[in-house]
Design an enzyme around this catalytic site. Structure first.
Site, PDB file in Angstrom:
ATOM      1  N   TYR A 169       0.874  -1.193   0.000  1.00  0.00           N
ATOM      2  CA  TYR A 169       0.000   0.000   0.000  1.00  0.00           C
ATOM      3  C   TYR A 169       0.904   1.234   0.000  1.00  0.00           C
ATOM      4  O   TYR A 169       1.661   1.446   0.966  1.00  0.00           O
ATOM      5  CB  TYR A 169      -0.844  -0.079   1.264  1.00  0.00           C
ATOM      6  CG  TYR A 169      -1.778   1.055   1.594  1.00  0.00           C
ATOM      7  CD1 TYR A 169      -3.114   1.015   1.212  1.00  0.00           C
ATOM      8  CD2 TYR A 169      -1.341   2.137   2.368  1.00  0.00           C
ATOM      9  CE1 TYR A 169      -3.987   2.032   1.571  1.00  0.00           C
ATOM     10  CE2 TYR A 169      -2.219   3.155   2.732  1.00  0.00           C
ATOM     11  CZ  TYR A 169      -3.540   3.089   2.327  1.00  0.00           C
ATOM     12  OH  TYR A 169      -4.412   4.098   2.702  1.00  0.00           O
ATOM     13  N   VAL A 219       0.997   5.025   0.078  1.00  0.00           N
ATOM     14  CA  VAL A 219       0.378   6.341   0.257  1.00  0.00           C
ATOM     15  C   VAL A 219       1.405   7.347   0.795  1.00  0.00           C
ATOM     16  O   VAL A 219       1.600   8.418   0.242  1.00  0.00           O
ATOM     17  CB  VAL A 219      -0.861   6.259   1.174  1.00  0.00           C
ATOM     18  CG1 VAL A 219      -1.335   7.647   1.581  1.00  0.00           C
ATOM     19  CG2 VAL A 219      -1.992   5.528   0.446  1.00  0.00           C
ATOM     20  N   HIS A 264       5.775  -8.214  45.498  1.00  0.00           N
ATOM     21  CA  HIS A 264       5.834  -6.761  45.767  1.00  0.00           C
ATOM     22  C   HIS A 264       4.661  -6.110  45.036  1.00  0.00           C
ATOM     23  O   HIS A 264       4.487  -6.293  43.816  1.00  0.00           O
ATOM     24  CB  HIS A 264       7.156  -6.179  45.272  1.00  0.00           C
ATOM     25  CG  HIS A 264       8.354  -6.745  45.969  1.00  0.00           C
ATOM     26  ND1 HIS A 264       8.550  -6.667  47.327  1.00  0.00           N
ATOM     27  CD2 HIS A 264       9.421  -7.428  45.487  1.00  0.00           C
ATOM     28  CE1 HIS A 264       9.678  -7.259  47.658  1.00  0.00           C
ATOM     29  NE2 HIS A 264      10.225  -7.745  46.555  1.00  0.00           N
ATOM     30  N   GLN A 265       3.888  -5.358  45.802  1.00  0.00           N
ATOM     31  CA  GLN A 265       2.634  -4.854  45.213  1.00  0.00           C
ATOM     32  C   GLN A 265       2.878  -3.957  43.984  1.00  0.00           C
ATOM     33  O   GLN A 265       2.085  -3.968  43.036  1.00  0.00           O
ATOM     34  CB  GLN A 265       1.862  -4.068  46.278  1.00  0.00           C
ATOM     35  CG  GLN A 265       0.410  -3.901  45.915  1.00  0.00           C
ATOM     36  CD  GLN A 265      -0.357  -3.170  46.997  1.00  0.00           C
ATOM     37  OE1 GLN A 265      -0.060  -2.010  47.304  1.00  0.00           O
ATOM     38  NE2 GLN A 265      -1.338  -3.823  47.575  1.00  0.00           N
ATOM     39  N   GLU A 313      -0.245   3.337  10.011  1.00  0.00           N
ATOM     40  CA  GLU A 313      -1.717   3.309   9.819  1.00  0.00           C
ATOM     41  C   GLU A 313      -2.411   4.422  10.594  1.00  0.00           C
ATOM     42  O   GLU A 313      -3.490   4.239  11.147  1.00  0.00           O
ATOM     43  CB  GLU A 313      -2.298   1.939  10.198  1.00  0.00           C
ATOM     44  CG  GLU A 313      -1.771   0.854   9.293  1.00  0.00           C
ATOM     45  CD  GLU A 313      -2.833  -0.044   8.699  1.00  0.00           C
ATOM     46  OE1 GLU A 313      -4.029   0.249   8.827  1.00  0.00           O
ATOM     47  OE2 GLU A 313      -2.419  -1.027   8.086  1.00  0.00           O
TER      48      GLU A 313
HETATM   49  C1  LIG Z   1       7.688   0.706   9.793  1.00  0.00           C
HETATM   50  C2  LIG Z   1       6.739   1.566   9.045  1.00  0.00           C
HETATM   51  C3  LIG Z   1       5.934   0.985   8.068  1.00  0.00           C
HETATM   52  C4  LIG Z   1       5.054   1.775   7.324  1.00  0.00           C
HETATM   53  N1  LIG Z   1       4.322   1.202   6.313  1.00  0.00           N
HETATM   54  C5  LIG Z   1       3.618   2.000   5.475  1.00  0.00           C
HETATM   55  C6  LIG Z   1       2.991   1.459   4.302  1.00  0.00           C
HETATM   56  O1  LIG Z   1       3.041   0.248   4.044  1.00  0.00           O
HETATM   57  N2  LIG Z   1       2.348   2.314   3.471  1.00  0.00           N
HETATM   58  C7  LIG Z   1       2.263   3.655   3.707  1.00  0.00           C
HETATM   59  O2  LIG Z   1       1.659   4.358   2.905  1.00  0.00           O
HETATM   60  N3  LIG Z   1       2.841   4.202   4.810  1.00  0.00           N
HETATM   61  C8  LIG Z   1       3.517   3.411   5.689  1.00  0.00           C
HETATM   62  N4  LIG Z   1       4.128   3.953   6.795  1.00  0.00           N
HETATM   63  C9  LIG Z   1       4.075   5.392   7.006  1.00  0.00           C
HETATM   64  C10 LIG Z   1       3.238   5.816   8.186  1.00  0.00           C
HETATM   65  O3  LIG Z   1       1.883   5.623   7.910  1.00  0.00           O
HETATM   66  C11 LIG Z   1       3.601   7.272   8.493  1.00  0.00           C
HETATM   67  O4  LIG Z   1       4.922   7.276   9.010  1.00  0.00           O
HETATM   68  C12 LIG Z   1       2.635   7.898   9.471  1.00  0.00           C
HETATM   69  O5  LIG Z   1       1.383   8.089   8.873  1.00  0.00           O
HETATM   70  C13 LIG Z   1       3.152   9.255   9.999  1.00  0.00           C
HETATM   71  O6  LIG Z   1       3.529  10.079   8.941  1.00  0.00           O
HETATM   72  P1  LIG Z   1       4.958  10.817   8.968  1.00  0.00           P
HETATM   73  O7  LIG Z   1       5.994   9.797   9.251  1.00  0.00           O
HETATM   74  O8  LIG Z   1       5.081  11.608   7.731  1.00  0.00           O
HETATM   75  O9  LIG Z   1       4.901  11.774  10.217  1.00  0.00           O
HETATM   76  P2  LIG Z   1       4.231  13.237  10.244  1.00  0.00           P
HETATM   77  O10 LIG Z   1       2.908  13.193   9.587  1.00  0.00           O
HETATM   78  O11 LIG Z   1       5.241  14.204   9.757  1.00  0.00           O
HETATM   79  O12 LIG Z   1       4.019  13.428  11.799  1.00  0.00           O
HETATM   80  C14 LIG Z   1       5.079  13.785  12.688  1.00  0.00           C
HETATM   81  C15 LIG Z   1       4.462  13.919  14.080  1.00  0.00           C
HETATM   82  O13 LIG Z   1       3.516  14.986  14.094  1.00  0.00           O
HETATM   83  C16 LIG Z   1       2.254  14.494  14.538  1.00  0.00           C
HETATM   84  N5  LIG Z   1       1.189  15.192  13.826  1.00  0.00           N
HETATM   85  C17 LIG Z   1       1.067  15.381  12.483  1.00  0.00           C
HETATM   86  N6  LIG Z   1      -0.053  16.072  12.210  1.00  0.00           N
HETATM   87  C18 LIG Z   1      -0.654  16.319  13.387  1.00  0.00           C
HETATM   88  C19 LIG Z   1      -1.854  16.991  13.780  1.00  0.00           C
HETATM   89  N7  LIG Z   1      -2.681  17.523  12.867  1.00  0.00           N
HETATM   90  N8  LIG Z   1      -2.158  17.060  15.098  1.00  0.00           N
HETATM   91  C20 LIG Z   1      -1.336  16.495  16.014  1.00  0.00           C
HETATM   92  N9  LIG Z   1      -0.193  15.859  15.721  1.00  0.00           N
HETATM   93  C21 LIG Z   1       0.135  15.756  14.420  1.00  0.00           C
HETATM   94  C22 LIG Z   1       2.256  13.007  14.244  1.00  0.00           C
HETATM   95  O14 LIG Z   1       1.340  12.302  15.048  1.00  0.00           O
HETATM   96  C23 LIG Z   1       3.710  12.673  14.549  1.00  0.00           C
HETATM   97  O15 LIG Z   1       3.869  12.496  15.920  1.00  0.00           O
HETATM   98  C24 LIG Z   1       4.961   3.164   7.587  1.00  0.00           C
HETATM   99  C25 LIG Z   1       5.749   3.734   8.591  1.00  0.00           C
HETATM  100  C26 LIG Z   1       6.635   2.954   9.294  1.00  0.00           C
HETATM  101  C27 LIG Z   1       7.494   3.605  10.337  1.00  0.00           C
END
Ligand SMILES: Cc1cc2nc3c(=O)[nH]c(=O)nc-3n(C[C@H](O)[C@H](O)[C@H](O)COP(=O)(O)OP(=O)(O)OC[C@H]3O[C@@H](n4cnc5c(N)ncnc54)[C@H](O)[C@@H]3O)c2cc1C
Length: 381
Positions: free
Chosen positions: A123, A125, A278-279, A363
């Site tokens: 997938y 995206v 230990h609790q 996800e």
């Molecule tokens: C091991 C792994 C496997 C993956 N597999 C896939 C895959 O198969 N296909 C695919 O398409 N993607 C995949 N991903 C990507 C994953 O879905 C994204 O990393 C994730 O959606 C976060 O996007 P980003 O890394 O760009 O972080 P960013 O979107 O840049 O976010 C950075 C931080 O800011 C926070 N943030 C962003 N916007 C907001 C908001 N509006 N309010 C509050 N906080 C916010 C986020 O929660 C995060 O903590 C994978 C990622 C990893 C690490």
């Protein structure tokens, strides 16, 4: 009537997955964590046993199982190893958009082969500059006659170098933002598709995560899912099917961490008694147990809701956020209960802690799940 019992078929399915996880996944989990080798042989065995692609409808040769059935499998395989479980589950994520929006011909072309022979799919995206903010993607698809030409780069794609085909989200009309995205099915062997190096991740080393670049990649117009402009809706609708599965995997990891922690707490002595006496330690185990149980109930609710044909976006976000946070906390506390040994790579719980983290990221991050929950609540208020 409320009924939490499973059918005989569901119990058998869970038993099959439990045995497979205990005999084939868990014993090889540490080796794959250390080597980073993709678990192709294990996936092939899982496929032969019918533990993959379970939701492909009978009309296309599959079992047509529900999301709840998938969650039972996902929890068990994740209990064995979430790195291997994630590698297995990538197919579900790639296939979900076709289940949601594919025509009969598209299901025949893309889903039926997945159950006829062992194949993988991914997938695509996320991009280097856009994950949570899907509207920030830059990949473009330009229609030229009967084909689309794709250009752009995807990032963090699970299973990218083993997949036969990709689900790809791209802009056909960037001016329209979310309504300007379209979804495509792209065979990996198409000229112009280039797969990057395996990312060196914190955990889940068995899973394959890579960038994928598309340079003037031509696909027939028949490979477009839905209408132009439907892409974002399709990509998000897929998550309603797959977030319960991911949340179930987080429950599986948490269950494994609690089992290790409880066993260790009974064996390790300090101040003349097993530390379980230990609790402070006993309460950590009690909190693990209640949160795992609550997470599983949210997973089952979210899966049951969509299996009933109802919209489950809110329930799936509850389940994903709560189960991911539970897995992280339980794994951290398991390391704490192991003391110094918890910090050692020769003991099993540090791997669980590393593996757990990504549940709060992929996800849809834990923050994004809370945004979804808040939006749903305010929309109803
Ligand atoms: C091991 C792994 C496997 C993956 N597999 C896939 C895959 O198969 N296909 C695919 O398409 N993607 C995949 N991903 C990507 C994953 O879905 C994204 O990393 C994730 O959606 C976060 O996007 P980003 O890394 O760009 O972080 P960013 O979107 O840049 O976010 C950075 C931080 O800011 C926070 N943030 C962003 N916007 C907001 C908001 N509006 N309010 C509050 N906080 C916010 C986020 O929660 C995060 O903590 C994978 C990622 C990893 C690490």
């Amino acid at each position: 009537m409320i009924d939490f019992s499973l059918s005989d078929e569901q119990k058998q399915l869970r038993e099959l997955a439990r045995e497979f996880a205990a005999q084939e996944i868990h014993p090889k989990s540490a080796a794959h964590d250390q080597s980073g080798e993709f678990p192709l042989a294990i996936l092939r065995q899982a496929w032969e046993l019918g533990l993959m692609n379970t939701h492909v409808p009978p009309a296309y040769g599959g079992l047509g199982l529900g999301v709840l059935d998938g969650c039972l499998l996902s929890e068990e395989t994740a209990w064995g190893c979430t790195g291997i479980g994630t590698a297995m589950e990538a197919n579900s994520l790639a296939e979900a958009p076709i289940l949601v929006a594919g025509t009969h011909e598209q299901k025949q072309q893309w889903l039926a082969p997945m159950v006829q022979e062992f194949r993988l799919a991914s997938y695509c995206v996320s991009e280097p500059d856009a994950g949570s903010d899907v509207a920030g993607i830059k990949t473009r698809a330009r229609q030229v006659g009967d084909t689309y030409v794709l250009n752009g780069e995807k990032m963090w794609i699970t299973g990218a170098s083993f997949a036969d085909w990709y689900f790809v989200l791209a802009y056909t009309d960037p001016g329209k933002k979310h309504r300007g995205m379209s979804a495509f099915l792209v065979p990996r062997q198409t000229p112009g598709v280039e797969v990057g190096k395996k990312e060196k991740n914190l955990g889940q080393h068995a899973s394959d995560t890579r960038a994928v670049r598309f340079t003037d990649v031509e696909v027939p117009a028949a490979n477009r899912l839905g209408q132009e402009g439907d892409g974002f809706k399709i990509a998000m609708a897929a998550f309603d099917h797959t977030r319960p599965l991911v949340a179930a995997a987080a429950v599986g990891l948490a269950r494994r961490a609690m089992e290790y922690a409880a066993q260790y707490a009974k064996e390790r002595t300090a101040f003349g008694v097993p530390i379980a006496k230990h609790q402070a330690i006993a309460f950590m185990i009690a909190d693990m147990a209640k949160d795992i149980e609550a997470a599983r109930l949210l997973v089952w609710l979210s899966a049951w809701t969509i299996d009933q044909g109802q919209r489950n976006t809110l329930q799936a976000a509850y389940a994903k956020a709560f189960a991911a946070d539970t897995a992280m906390r339980v794994a951290l506390d398991a390391v704490q209960i192991y003391g110094g040994y918890g910090y050692s790579t020769e003991y099993p719980v540090e791997k669980l802690m590393r593996d757990a983290k990504v549940f709060q990221i992929y996800e849809g991050t834990s923050q994004i799940q809370r945004l979804i929950i808040a939006k749903e609540i305010f929309d109803r208020a």
